[in-house]
Design an enzyme around this catalytic site. Structure first.
Site, PDB file in Angstrom:
ATOM      1  CE1 TYR A 148      77.300  27.662  26.133  1.00  0.00           C
ATOM      2  CE2 TYR A 148      76.182  27.454  28.242  1.00  0.00           C
ATOM      3  CZ  TYR A 148      76.152  27.442  26.862  1.00  0.00           C
ATOM      4  OH  TYR A 148      74.961  27.210  26.206  1.00  0.00           O
ATOM      5  CG  HIS A 193      76.049  30.258  18.923  1.00  0.00           C
ATOM      6  ND1 HIS A 193      76.382  30.974  17.798  1.00  0.00           N
ATOM      7  CD2 HIS A 193      75.694  31.183  19.857  1.00  0.00           C
ATOM      8  CE1 HIS A 193      76.249  32.257  18.041  1.00  0.00           C
ATOM      9  NE2 HIS A 193      75.820  32.418  19.288  1.00  0.00           N
ATOM     10  N   GLY A 252      74.961  24.843  22.008  1.00  0.00           N
ATOM     11  CA  GLY A 252      73.841  25.666  22.436  1.00  0.00           C
ATOM     12  C   GLY A 252      72.503  24.970  22.315  1.00  0.00           C
TER      13      GLY A 252
END
Length: 268
Positions: free
Chosen positions: A136, A62, A106
């Protein structure tokens, strides 16, 4: 940002933003989603996700710079990376991750969301939300439990340390491991060539069943869902979350002050 080619009924989607370590930014995720949907529309029998690597990084996960700090959920349903993960899981043909380097955060979830993974011998996999102070989400944790088993999933989430390709192979996280210079050859001979020979209609029916059955096994009560959201919202509205993001951007070691009992509820 993304290179797409269709070769002998296989769609190759290559992340092509190595200067930014192929971070899963909103823009990159949107382009990959479009490419995946187009591959299905073009009647491909499978999809391969690859990457141009720099500094040995397949993807750094991410894009930290895009994480919100306004109290909204960083991994909410409408976040581009979450949409990409669901697209990979839902497209009714097999998706194969071909990882030739380190896979972080991610991007590790992206690999887990694929149907199969082929990795180079020097590849590593790490799921790192605890390093950044990110809570998460439940769907992401379930991906790892389903693929690795609960103990290995705990190890990866709690320590945020990388596991080797061989370790990943041993726990069933990865399907094949190959020398870096043989990765494409192993991908072709062990997975793509057999895939092309088989009935895509049958394969698609089987993938749809895998999707339904795996989700049916993870149904939780509304009470449990609310409790999970309560834990997560306390984290992404807390000081540790902001400290994790700011320390990363400032390239310094984070100083976390949150306590485990900050998450306690009256029934605990």
């Amino acid at each position: 940002m993304v290179n797409v080619s269709i070769i002998d009924r296989i769609c190759f989607i290559e992340m092509a933003n190595p200067d930014h370590l192929n971070c899963l930014s909103d823009a990159l995720c949107d382009r990959m989603i479009k490419a995946i949907k187009n591959a299905y529309a073009e009647e491909c029998v499978g999809i391969v996700i690859k990457a141009q690597c720099r500094k040995g990084v397949w993807s750094a996960g991410h894009d930290i710079r895009e994480l919100p700090q306004d109290g909204s959920d960083p991994l909410g349903f409408d976040v581009a990376m979450e949409k990409l993960l669901r697209t990979v899981q839902d497209v009714p043909i097999p998706v194969i991750a071909c990882a030739g380097g380190t896979v972080w955060g991610g991007a590790c979830d992206l690999c887990v969301s694929c149907d199969m993974i082929v990795a180079s011998e020097d590849a590593t996999f790490a799921i790192t939300p605890a390093k950044i102070g990110i809570p998460y989400n439940a769907s992401g944790i379930m991906h790892f439990i389903n693929q690795l088993g609960i103990n290995k999933a705990r190890e990866m989430f709690f320590t945020a340390e990388a596991i080797s390709a061989q370790d990943a192979l041993n726990v069933g996280f990865v399907n094949r491991v190959a020398p870096a210079d043989k990765l494409d050859e192993v991908l072709e001979t062990t997975l793509l060539a057999p895939l092309r020979r088989n009935s895509v209609m049958s394969i698609s029916a089987i993938k749809r069943q895998f999707r339904i059955l795996s989700r049916a096994a993870t149904v939780i009560s509304s009470e449990s869902f609310e409790k999970i959201n309560s834990y997560r919202s306390k984290v992404y509205n807390g000081k540790d979350y902001r400290e994790g993001i700011n320390s990363f951007l400032e390239k310094r070691k984070p100083v976390y002050t949150g306590k485990a009992f900050d998450l306690d509820t009256p029934d605990e």
